[in-house]
Design a protein around this motif. Structure first.
Motif, PDB file in Angstrom:
ATOM      1  N   ASP A 122       0.848  -1.197   0.000  1.00  0.00           N
ATOM      2  CA  ASP A 122       0.000   0.000   0.000  1.00  0.00           C
ATOM      3  C   ASP A 122       0.884   1.248   0.000  1.00  0.00           C
ATOM      4  O   ASP A 122       1.446   1.612   1.029  1.00  0.00           O
ATOM      5  CB  ASP A 122      -0.909  -0.006   1.229  1.00  0.00           C
ATOM      6  N   PRO A 123       1.003   1.941  -1.139  1.00  0.00           N
ATOM      7  CA  PRO A 123       1.870   3.114  -1.209  1.00  0.00           C
ATOM      8  C   PRO A 123       1.309   4.356  -0.528  1.00  0.00           C
ATOM      9  O   PRO A 123       1.994   5.368  -0.396  1.00  0.00           O
ATOM     10  CB  PRO A 123       1.994   3.351  -2.724  1.00  0.00           C
ATOM     11  N   GLU A 124       0.056   4.279  -0.068  1.00  0.00           N
ATOM     12  CA  GLU A 124      -0.594   5.459   0.511  1.00  0.00           C
ATOM     13  C   GLU A 124      -0.267   5.670   1.985  1.00  0.00           C
ATOM     14  O   GLU A 124      -0.502   6.735   2.528  1.00  0.00           O
ATOM     15  CB  GLU A 124      -2.113   5.330   0.345  1.00  0.00           C
ATOM     16  N   GLN A 125       0.270   4.636   2.663  1.00  0.00           N
ATOM     17  CA  GLN A 125       0.495   4.728   4.109  1.00  0.00           C
ATOM     18  C   GLN A 125       1.842   5.391   4.397  1.00  0.00           C
ATOM     19  O   GLN A 125       2.827   4.733   4.707  1.00  0.00           O
ATOM     20  CB  GLN A 125       0.436   3.333   4.750  1.00  0.00           C
ATOM     21  N   LYS A 126       1.848   6.696   4.297  1.00  0.00           N
ATOM     22  CA  LYS A 126       3.066   7.470   4.528  1.00  0.00           C
ATOM     23  C   LYS A 126       2.972   8.294   5.817  1.00  0.00           C
ATOM     24  O   LYS A 126       3.712   8.094   6.757  1.00  0.00           O
ATOM     25  CB  LYS A 126       3.333   8.384   3.323  1.00  0.00           C
ATOM     26  N   SER A 127       2.024   9.249   5.836  1.00  0.00           N
ATOM     27  CA  SER A 127       1.876  10.095   7.021  1.00  0.00           C
ATOM     28  C   SER A 127       0.897   9.501   8.026  1.00  0.00           C
ATOM     29  O   SER A 127       0.808   9.970   9.159  1.00  0.00           O
ATOM     30  CB  SER A 127       1.402  11.497   6.609  1.00  0.00           C
ATOM     31  N   SER A 128       0.138   8.493   7.591  1.00  0.00           N
ATOM     32  CA  SER A 128      -0.781   7.808   8.497  1.00  0.00           C
ATOM     33  C   SER A 128      -0.829   6.339   8.100  1.00  0.00           C
ATOM     34  O   SER A 128      -0.348   5.940   7.049  1.00  0.00           O
ATOM     35  CB  SER A 128      -2.186   8.428   8.429  1.00  0.00           C
ATOM     36  N   PHE A 129      -1.421   5.523   8.970  1.00  0.00           N
ATOM     37  CA  PHE A 129      -1.487   4.087   8.739  1.00  0.00           C
ATOM     38  C   PHE A 129      -2.931   3.639   8.624  1.00  0.00           C
ATOM     39  O   PHE A 129      -3.825   4.230   9.227  1.00  0.00           O
ATOM     40  CB  PHE A 129      -0.824   3.321   9.886  1.00  0.00           C
ATOM     41  N   VAL A 130      -3.155   2.577   7.868  1.00  0.00           N
ATOM     42  CA  VAL A 130      -4.457   1.920   7.831  1.00  0.00           C
ATOM     43  C   VAL A 130      -4.307   0.647   8.655  1.00  0.00           C
ATOM     44  O   VAL A 130      -3.616  -0.284   8.269  1.00  0.00           O
ATOM     45  CB  VAL A 130      -4.888   1.584   6.394  1.00  0.00           C
ATOM     46  N   GLY A 131      -4.965   0.647   9.812  1.00  0.00           N
ATOM     47  CA  GLY A 131      -4.758  -0.435  10.763  1.00  0.00           C
ATOM     48  C   GLY A 131      -3.722  -0.035  11.802  1.00  0.00           C
ATOM     49  O   GLY A 131      -2.824   0.774  11.537  1.00  0.00           O
ATOM     50  N   LEU A 132      -3.870  -0.583  12.995  1.00  0.00           N
ATOM     51  CA  LEU A 132      -2.957  -0.249  14.090  1.00  0.00           C
ATOM     52  C   LEU A 132      -1.534  -0.698  13.761  1.00  0.00           C
ATOM     53  O   LEU A 132      -1.317  -1.850  13.400  1.00  0.00           O
ATOM     54  CB  LEU A 132      -3.428  -0.938  15.374  1.00  0.00           C
ATOM     55  N   PRO A 133      -0.549   0.194  13.862  1.00  0.00           N
ATOM     56  CA  PRO A 133       0.847  -0.199  13.601  1.00  0.00           C
ATOM     57  C   PRO A 133       1.300  -1.297  14.570  1.00  0.00           C
ATOM     58  O   PRO A 133       0.952  -1.274  15.757  1.00  0.00           O
ATOM     59  CB  PRO A 133       1.636   1.102  13.837  1.00  0.00           C
ATOM     60  N   THR A 134       2.060  -2.245  14.061  1.00  0.00           N
ATOM     61  CA  THR A 134       2.501  -3.365  14.906  1.00  0.00           C
ATOM     62  C   THR A 134       3.337  -2.918  16.112  1.00  0.00           C
ATOM     63  O   THR A 134       3.229  -3.539  17.173  1.00  0.00           O
ATOM     64  CB  THR A 134       3.281  -4.398  14.088  1.00  0.00           C
ATOM     65  N   PRO A 135       4.180  -1.864  16.009  1.00  0.00           N
ATOM     66  CA  PRO A 135       4.913  -1.451  17.217  1.00  0.00           C
ATOM     67  C   PRO A 135       4.001  -1.091  18.376  1.00  0.00           C
ATOM     68  O   PRO A 135       4.349  -1.329  19.544  1.00  0.00           O
ATOM     69  CB  PRO A 135       5.728  -0.242  16.738  1.00  0.00           C
ATOM     70  N   ALA A 136       2.836  -0.524  18.082  1.00  0.00           N
ATOM     71  CA  ALA A 136       1.894  -0.164  19.149  1.00  0.00           C
ATOM     72  C   ALA A 136       1.414  -1.416  19.878  1.00  0.00           C
ATOM     73  O   ALA A 136       1.295  -1.429  21.112  1.00  0.00           O
ATOM     74  CB  ALA A 136       0.708   0.610  18.579  1.00  0.00           C
ATOM     75  N   LEU A 171      -7.678 -10.451  20.933  1.00  0.00           N
ATOM     76  CA  LEU A 171      -8.669 -10.321  19.859  1.00  0.00           C
ATOM     77  C   LEU A 171      -8.786  -8.875  19.388  1.00  0.00           C
ATOM     78  O   LEU A 171      -8.840  -8.605  18.176  1.00  0.00           O
ATOM     79  CB  LEU A 171     -10.032 -10.829  20.339  1.00  0.00           C
ATOM     80  N   ILE A 172      -8.807  -7.940  20.329  1.00  0.00           N
ATOM     81  CA  ILE A 172      -8.969  -6.528  19.974  1.00  0.00           C
ATOM     82  C   ILE A 172      -7.776  -6.020  19.182  1.00  0.00           C
ATOM     83  O   ILE A 172      -7.937  -5.393  18.124  1.00  0.00           O
ATOM     84  CB  ILE A 172      -9.181  -5.673  21.245  1.00  0.00           C
ATOM     85  N   PHE A 173      -6.571  -6.303  19.656  1.00  0.00           N
ATOM     86  CA  PHE A 173      -5.385  -5.804  18.962  1.00  0.00           C
ATOM     87  C   PHE A 173      -5.181  -6.511  17.627  1.00  0.00           C
ATOM     88  O   PHE A 173      -4.719  -5.888  16.663  1.00  0.00           O
ATOM     89  CB  PHE A 173      -4.147  -5.938  19.849  1.00  0.00           C
ATOM     90  N   SER A 174      -5.530  -7.785  17.543  1.00  0.00           N
ATOM     91  CA  SER A 174      -5.441  -8.495  16.265  1.00  0.00           C
ATOM     92  C   SER A 174      -6.386  -7.868  15.244  1.00  0.00           C
ATOM     93  O   SER A 174      -6.021  -7.651  14.080  1.00  0.00           O
ATOM     94  CB  SER A 174      -5.766  -9.976  16.451  1.00  0.00           C
ATOM     95  N   PHE A 175      -7.610  -7.566  15.688  1.00  0.00           N
ATOM     96  CA  PHE A 175      -8.577  -6.916  14.802  1.00  0.00           C
ATOM     97  C   PHE A 175      -8.091  -5.538  14.365  1.00  0.00           C
ATOM     98  O   PHE A 175      -8.164  -5.184  13.176  1.00  0.00           O
ATOM     99  CB  PHE A 175      -9.934  -6.797  15.499  1.00  0.00           C
ATOM    100  N   LEU A 176      -7.614  -4.735  15.317  1.00  0.00           N
ATOM    101  CA  LEU A 176      -7.190  -3.377  14.992  1.00  0.00           C
ATOM    102  C   LEU A 176      -6.048  -3.361  13.985  1.00  0.00           C
ATOM    103  O   LEU A 176      -5.988  -2.477  13.119  1.00  0.00           O
ATOM    104  CB  LEU A 176      -6.771  -2.641  16.271  1.00  0.00           C
ATOM    105  N   MET A 177      -5.148  -4.332  14.064  1.00  0.00           N
ATOM    106  CA  MET A 177      -4.006  -4.344  13.143  1.00  0.00           C
ATOM    107  C   MET A 177      -4.426  -4.542  11.689  1.00  0.00           C
ATOM    108  O   MET A 177      -3.791  -4.007  10.782  1.00  0.00           O
ATOM    109  CB  MET A 177      -2.998  -5.416  13.554  1.00  0.00           C
ATOM    110  N   VAL A 178      -5.490  -5.315  11.453  1.00  0.00           N
ATOM    111  CA  VAL A 178      -5.900  -5.582  10.067  1.00  0.00           C
ATOM    112  C   VAL A 178      -7.154  -4.797   9.682  1.00  0.00           C
ATOM    113  O   VAL A 178      -7.698  -4.994   8.595  1.00  0.00           O
ATOM    114  CB  VAL A 178      -6.134  -7.088   9.842  1.00  0.00           C
ATOM    115  N   SER A 179      -7.604  -3.913  10.566  1.00  0.00           N
ATOM    116  CA  SER A 179      -8.789  -3.109  10.276  1.00  0.00           C
ATOM    117  C   SER A 179      -8.449  -2.013   9.255  1.00  0.00           C
ATOM    118  O   SER A 179      -7.293  -1.802   8.904  1.00  0.00           O
ATOM    119  CB  SER A 179      -9.319  -2.461  11.557  1.00  0.00           C
ATOM    120  N   LYS A 180      -9.498  -1.327   8.803  1.00  0.00           N
ATOM    121  CA  LYS A 180      -9.315  -0.195   7.888  1.00  0.00           C
ATOM    122  C   LYS A 180      -9.368   1.140   8.636  1.00  0.00           C
ATOM    123  O   LYS A 180      -9.505   2.196   8.023  1.00  0.00           O
ATOM    124  CB  LYS A 180     -10.384  -0.241   6.790  1.00  0.00           C
ATOM    125  N   ILE A 181      -9.229   1.066   9.943  1.00  0.00           N
ATOM    126  CA  ILE A 181      -9.237   2.265  10.769  1.00  0.00           C
ATOM    127  C   ILE A 181      -7.903   2.995  10.616  1.00  0.00           C
ATOM    128  O   ILE A 181      -6.843   2.377  10.733  1.00  0.00           O
ATOM    129  CB  ILE A 181      -9.457   1.905  12.250  1.00  0.00           C
TER     130      ILE A 181
END
Length: 244
Positions: A122-136, A171-181
């Motif tokens: 995904d080339p669009e994830q530069k200044s923001s991320f789609v899905g919770l970043p894994t470091p978080a 479950l919550i963090f797994s969902f957030l990582m692959v979500s479109k949030i």
């Protein structure tokens, strides 16, 4: 290429090594050390990107190496931490004389891999991320590991360390990582408060809450980052809909 150009990839490898050391320390019974090494991995992860931008040393191999390192440090390593915490809990589901409940922890490693694979294409994830970043995700569970070794047994971190809250967190963090949030990133291009208001807000909040709550504050800093991302992007979405 000058040797200095290899600095970003060197820092990325240090991220990977920190994740491996975290797992090794956990195997040797050092829960706090395992959590600390994930924090150190996060520092290397931040500075490898900073160095790449500063030196203009971006490369396809650097991007792939970064994601592979993040899977280990922020997917696999925290999964092992949660696996240990669940193994020491009273909750069990025995299949062939094996308690399978702790293995739920490794869902995070799987979803972290999916999240990073999506990020790579995904080339669009530069200044923001789609899905919770894994470091978080990694930092949240590393915070629990550090916190429960530094606080009394009646602290709120020990409540989070209970099996049901841990399973819910998986479950919550797994969902957030692959979500479109969408979540804002900590990539700082300049030091202007206007351009970095969200980042500075998290930093100020982190300092204040750590002074007040010490080690108990660590997971709540990540939760504040998640909440702030929700609020900001909901506001932006409502603004775009009203302008349409």
């Amino acid at each position: 290429m000058k040797i200095i150009k290899h600095l970003p990839n060197t820092l990325t490898c240090c991220n990977l090594l920190s994740g491996c050391i975290s797992i090794a320390l956990l195997f040797n019974g050092n829960l706090m050390g395992a959590g600390v090494m994930i924090f150190i991995a996060a520092l290397f992860d931040f500075f490898d990107g900073f160095a790449a931008r500063l030196l203009n040393a971006h490369s396809p191999i650097g991007g792939e190496l970064d994601s592979l390192s993040d899977v280990v440090s922020f997917g696999v390593a925290p999964s092992f931490i949660v696996y240990r915490l669940l193994s020491e809990s009273s909750l069990s589901l025995i299949v062939n004389n094996i308690n399978i409940i702790p293995f739920a922890a490794f869902l995070m490693a799987a979803f972290a891999s999916i999240r990073l694979a999506k990020f790579n294409i995904d080339p669009e994830q530069k200044s923001s991320f789609v899905g919770l970043p894994t470091p978080a995700t990694g930092i949240f569970f590393a915070s629990i590991a550090i916190g429960i070794t530094q606080t009394e047994t009646d602290s709120i971190l020990h409540i989070i360390n209970s099996p049901l809250p841990l399973l819910a967190s998986i479950l919550i963090f797994s969902f957030l990582m692959v979500s479109k949030i969408p979540f804002f990133s900590f990539k700082i291009k300049n030091f202007s408060f206007k351009d970095n208001s969200l980042r500075y807000t998290v930093i100020i909040f982190a300092i204040i809450i750590f002074v007040l709550l010490k080690w108990q504050s660590l997971p709540f800093i990540i939760l504040f980052y998640i909440l702030l991302s929700f609020c900001f992007y909901k506001e932006e979405k409502d603004k775009k809909q009203s302008d349409a």
